[in-house]
Design a protein around this motif. Structure first.
Motif, PDB file in Angstrom:
ATOM      1  N   ARG A  57      25.438 -32.894   6.045  1.00 53.76           N
ATOM      2  CA  ARG A  57      25.395 -33.043   4.591  1.00 53.76           C
ATOM      3  C   ARG A  57      25.753 -34.475   4.259  1.00 53.76           C
ATOM      4  O   ARG A  57      26.857 -34.936   4.535  1.00 53.76           O
ATOM      5  N   ILE A  58      24.809 -35.181   3.701  1.00 53.35           N
ATOM      6  CA  ILE A  58      24.997 -36.604   3.420  1.00 53.35           C
ATOM      7  C   ILE A  58      25.285 -36.778   1.939  1.00 53.35           C
ATOM      8  O   ILE A  58      24.491 -36.367   1.105  1.00 53.35           O
ATOM      9  N   ALA A  59      26.428 -37.374   1.637  1.00 56.06           N
ATOM     10  CA  ALA A  59      26.892 -37.606   0.258  1.00 56.06           C
ATOM     11  C   ALA A  59      27.395 -36.305  -0.342  1.00 56.06           C
ATOM     12  O   ALA A  59      26.935 -35.210  -0.002  1.00 56.06           O
ATOM     13  N   ASP A  60      28.375 -36.430  -1.218  1.00 51.63           N
ATOM     14  CA  ASP A  60      28.970 -35.266  -1.858  1.00 51.63           C
ATOM     15  C   ASP A  60      29.415 -35.694  -3.252  1.00 51.63           C
ATOM     16  O   ASP A  60      30.341 -36.480  -3.400  1.00 51.63           O
ATOM     17  N   LEU A  61      28.719 -35.186  -4.262  1.00 48.58           N
ATOM     18  CA  LEU A  61      28.962 -35.670  -5.625  1.00 48.58           C
ATOM     19  C   LEU A  61      30.335 -35.265  -6.155  1.00 48.58           C
ATOM     20  O   LEU A  61      30.811 -35.830  -7.140  1.00 48.58           O
ATOM     21  N   ASP A  62      30.986 -34.282  -5.496  1.00 52.68           N
ATOM     22  CA  ASP A  62      32.353 -33.929  -5.903  1.00 52.68           C
ATOM     23  C   ASP A  62      33.366 -34.975  -5.456  1.00 52.68           C
ATOM     24  O   ASP A  62      34.515 -34.957  -5.889  1.00 52.68           O
ATOM     25  N   HIS A  63      32.957 -35.855  -4.546  1.00 58.39           N
ATOM     26  CA  HIS A  63      33.851 -36.887  -4.020  1.00 58.39           C
ATOM     27  C   HIS A  63      33.160 -38.244  -4.131  1.00 58.39           C
ATOM     28  O   HIS A  63      33.049 -38.985  -3.159  1.00 58.39           O
ATOM     29  N   ASP A  64      32.701 -38.552  -5.330  1.00 59.93           N
ATOM     30  CA  ASP A  64      31.922 -39.762  -5.573  1.00 59.93           C
ATOM     31  C   ASP A  64      32.480 -40.504  -6.787  1.00 59.93           C
ATOM     32  O   ASP A  64      32.983 -39.878  -7.722  1.00 59.93           O
ATOM     33  N   TRP A  65      32.391 -41.808  -6.764  1.00 58.32           N
ATOM     34  CA  TRP A  65      32.897 -42.631  -7.866  1.00 58.32           C
ATOM     35  C   TRP A  65      32.021 -42.561  -9.116  1.00 58.32           C
ATOM     36  O   TRP A  65      32.467 -42.943 -10.204  1.00 58.32           O
ATOM     37  N   GLY A  66      30.764 -42.154  -8.951  1.00 58.44           N
ATOM     38  CA  GLY A  66      29.884 -42.094 -10.120  1.00 58.44           C
ATOM     39  C   GLY A  66      29.308 -43.431 -10.531  1.00 58.44           C
ATOM     40  O   GLY A  66      28.867 -43.608 -11.674  1.00 58.44           O
ATOM     41  N   TYR A  67      29.282 -44.394  -9.613  1.00 59.89           N
ATOM     42  CA  TYR A  67      28.729 -45.705  -9.947  1.00 59.89           C
ATOM     43  C   TYR A  67      27.217 -45.634 -10.132  1.00 59.89           C
ATOM     44  O   TYR A  67      26.518 -44.938  -9.395  1.00 59.89           O
ATOM     45  N   THR A  68      26.732 -46.400 -11.095  1.00 61.78           N
ATOM     46  CA  THR A  68      25.293 -46.674 -11.155  1.00 61.78           C
ATOM     47  C   THR A  68      25.122 -48.183 -11.119  1.00 61.78           C
ATOM     48  O   THR A  68      26.049 -48.935 -11.408  1.00 61.78           O
ATOM     49  N   SER A  69      23.924 -48.609 -10.751  1.00 62.63           N
ATOM     50  CA  SER A  69      23.681 -50.048 -10.715  1.00 62.63           C
ATOM     51  C   SER A  69      22.259 -50.342 -11.153  1.00 62.63           C
ATOM     52  O   SER A  69      21.390 -49.457 -11.129  1.00 62.63           O
ATOM     53  N   ARG A  70      22.040 -51.598 -11.537  1.00 68.06           N
ATOM     54  CA  ARG A  70      20.662 -52.074 -11.660  1.00 68.06           C
ATOM     55  C   ARG A  70      20.168 -52.336 -10.247  1.00 68.06           C
ATOM     56  O   ARG A  70      20.821 -53.028  -9.471  1.00 68.06           O
ATOM     57  N   GLY A 195      29.268 -31.711  15.351  1.00 68.89           N
ATOM     58  CA  GLY A 195      28.771 -31.540  13.984  1.00 68.89           C
ATOM     59  C   GLY A 195      29.738 -31.978  12.908  1.00 68.89           C
ATOM     60  O   GLY A 195      29.418 -31.893  11.722  1.00 68.89           O
ATOM     61  N   ILE A 196      30.930 -32.450  13.293  1.00 69.56           N
ATOM     62  CA  ILE A 196      31.949 -32.854  12.308  1.00 69.56           C
ATOM     63  C   ILE A 196      32.007 -34.373  12.202  1.00 69.56           C
ATOM     64  O   ILE A 196      32.210 -35.075  13.201  1.00 69.56           O
ATOM     65  N   ARG A 197      31.804 -34.861  10.977  1.00 67.62           N
ATOM     66  CA  ARG A 197      31.871 -36.296  10.705  1.00 67.62           C
ATOM     67  C   ARG A 197      33.315 -36.767  10.852  1.00 67.62           C
ATOM     68  O   ARG A 197      34.223 -36.231  10.223  1.00 67.62           O
ATOM     69  N   GLN A 198      33.514 -37.768  11.686  1.00 71.37           N
ATOM     70  CA  GLN A 198      34.858 -38.270  11.971  1.00 71.37           C
ATOM     71  C   GLN A 198      35.166 -39.440  11.022  1.00 71.37           C
ATOM     72  O   GLN A 198      34.739 -40.559  11.267  1.00 71.37           O
ATOM     73  N   PRO A 311      20.272 -32.617  14.243  1.00 69.48           N
ATOM     74  CA  PRO A 311      21.142 -33.411  13.378  1.00 69.48           C
ATOM     75  C   PRO A 311      20.371 -34.127  12.274  1.00 69.48           C
ATOM     76  O   PRO A 311      19.179 -34.411  12.426  1.00 69.48           O
ATOM     77  N   ALA A 312      21.079 -34.402  11.170  1.00 71.23           N
ATOM     78  CA  ALA A 312      20.438 -35.087  10.047  1.00 71.23           C
ATOM     79  C   ALA A 312      20.010 -36.486  10.470  1.00 71.23           C
ATOM     80  O   ALA A 312      18.861 -36.904  10.294  1.00 71.23           O
ATOM     81  N   LEU A 313      20.966 -37.224  11.037  1.00 72.64           N
ATOM     82  CA  LEU A 313      20.692 -38.603  11.433  1.00 72.64           C
ATOM     83  C   LEU A 313      20.057 -38.585  12.806  1.00 72.64           C
ATOM     84  O   LEU A 313      20.579 -37.958  13.720  1.00 72.64           O
TER      85      LEU A 313
END
Length: 504
Positions: A57-70, A195-198, A311-313
């Motif tokens: 699972r890549i990225a998790d919006l529950d643990h994200d800063w919410g940044y946007t950019s141009r 399978g566990i991201r370190q 695996p995803a990657l």
């Protein structure tokens, strides 16, 4: 303002890829009192949610800063994912464990950094990793971070088809991108075990480390700015007005947030600070040299019967455009299954994503205002030069040609995103520029360099020029974005500065 109970000798702001390393290393000396503050939650060594542990699972919006950019001229607003949790972006990334190349470090010397050559940094790359494979001269066996080289048998049929297609197109097969050669195609090395991201919080801030009486670790603390007496840092004040006193402060809040904290503290371009009513303390080019890798995802449905997604990657083609300088590898084409990633189509998919990894264009990070809870203004200025656009076009054409190759095509159904990859250069460039995404490797908002360098904010040990008791140690001090993912290089930076400055 309320004051924290006990002053720290060293206060570290941000518990991500650099900050967790620094907290672990600096607290090895029992006489040094270390406090680590992280804006996101702290799950300790045993309570990380499954969404953060699952490397597929890549990225998790529950643990994200919410940044946007141009993004660029046809991508006015794109999402800039950054992990907001102890472990930082190492807790939400794809788990790619690739180092910057020797040539990347050679560029650092151009900025007055004569002791950051590959020879200088290799011992720290080896010290941070434990891996059972690869040549001893390049690899470490007993470091805290598990790194595993994926093998063909672990890859999905689509990943293997991608590698075979690239070999059929004349690219060299690479067994270990962290070894002597990078020019070619092969499976990723990953910081994933079973399978566990370190992430750095798991492997550096262990139960044993956290039990040290001289280390305090706090989550859910957002830092507003650094406090000074004269020209010397004395601590920080948080968004809720609490003061943490310290003998010295290290900012490890990441490329966007460290820059924003510096700016709110009066460290940055004087005119910009004055426009927000901030008293300038040090006129330095904070936020003026943002770099990241522009990223163009092409997402294909997987063909019936070829739906394997883990695996995803998987695999990487690391190569040179026709305009690369001698020895440079300025293009990545990545084959990944972005299962559950935000903004990706659902179902069985393969993304063949192209990144320009040695961009010319520079972006900016600026303040929208003085409020620490308001996001900074991020402008990546992707593909901001003609040469960047030409090289990205070349990379996307390589990815498209590989998708059509008989070795890979049987694994793929239709193109889902973008709707088409046209042949004609102008049309394809328009598709690329309107579909840009963030590769997630921002650097260089507080670059290292000599005091007289016009772009430098900190010296070769992260100390902010012209001020005392304040360092920045994270990806923001990297002077030029490397031609690779940035996580291992950021961990190495923290390991090296911890050793050279503090001797642990």
């Amino acid at each position: 303002m309320s004051h924290s109970v006990e002053p720290a000798d060293v206060l570290i702001v941000g518990g991500g890829s650099a900050g967790a390393v620094l907290a672990a290393r600096l607290s090895e000396n029992p006489a040094r009192r270390v406090v680590l503050l992280e804006a996101g939650p702290d799950y300790g060594p045993t309570r990380f949610p499954d969404a953060l542990l699952d490397a597929n699972r890549i990225a998790d919006l529950d643990h994200d800063w919410g940044y946007t950019s141009r993004g660029g001229r046809l991508s006015p607003e794109i999402t800039a994912l950054r992990g907001k949790v102890m472990g930082g972006s190492s807790a939400v990334n794809a788990g790619a464990a690739l180092r910057a190349r020797a040539l990347d470090f050679a560029r650092w010397a151009e900025n007055g950094l004569d002791d950051w050559s590959f020879t200088d940094v290799l011992p720290y790359f080896r010290a941070l990793e434990n891996t059972p494979t690869g040549a001893d001269e390049f690899h470490g066996r007993s470091g805290p971070m598990p790194v595993r080289q994926l093998t063909d048998s672990e890859l999905t049929p689509a990943h293997r088809g991608f590698i075979d297609a690239a070999v059929a197109h004349g690219y060299k097969r690479i067994a270990d991108f962290n070894g002597a050669e990078q020019d070619g195609v092969g499976p990723f090395a990953v910081n994933v075990l079973d399978g566990i991201r370190q992430n750095t919080a798991l492997v550096y801030l262990t139960a044993e480390v956290r039990a040290r009486p001289n280390l305090t670790v706090r989550g859910a603390v957002t830092v507003d700015r650094v406090l000074f007496s004269g020209g010397s840092a004395t601590g920080v004040v948080t968004a809720d007005g609490t003061v943490y006193d310290a003998g010295e402060v290290i900012l490890s809040a990441g490329t966007y947030a460290s820059a924003a904290i510096l700016l709110r503290s009066g460290i940055g371009p004087a005119g910009e600070l004055a426009s927000h009513g901030i008293e300038p303390l040090a006129d330095l080019p904070v936020g003026q040299h943002l770099q990241d890798h522009p990223f163009c995802p092409a997402v294909y449905a997987l063909a019936p019967g070829r739906g394997e997604m883990a695996p995803a990657l998987g695999a990487l083609l690391w190569t040179a455009s026709s305009e690369a300088a001698d020895g440079e590898l300025d293009l990545n084409v990545v084959a990944v299954h972005p299962g559950g990633a935000p903004f990706m189509p659902p179902g069985g998919v393969l993304a063949l994503s192209t990144a320009l990894v040695l961009p010319e264009a520079r972006g900016t990070v600026r303040l929208a205002g003085r409020d620490p809870l308001v996001q900074p203004l991020i402008d990546h200025n992707y593909l901001g030069t003609e040469r960047d656009r030409r090289r990205m076009l070349e990379g996307v054409r390589i990815a498209r040609d590989l998708a059509r190759d008989p070795a890979l095509a049987p694994s793929l159904g239709g193109l889902l995103m973008p709707r088409e990859l046209p042949d004609e250069a102008e049309e394809l460039t328009r598709v690329i520029e309107s579909g840009l995404a963030v590769y997630g490797h921002p650097t260089s908002t507080a670059p290292m360099g000599a005091a007289d360098s016009p772009q430098a904010v900190v010296d070769s040990r992260g100390a902010v020029h012209g001020l005392a008791a304040l360092r920045v140690v994270d990806a923001s001090v990297i002077p030029y974005v490397p031609s690779s993912v940035t996580n291992l290089t950021t961990i190495m930076l923290a390991e090296r500065i911890a050793d050279l400055v503090y001797g642990h």
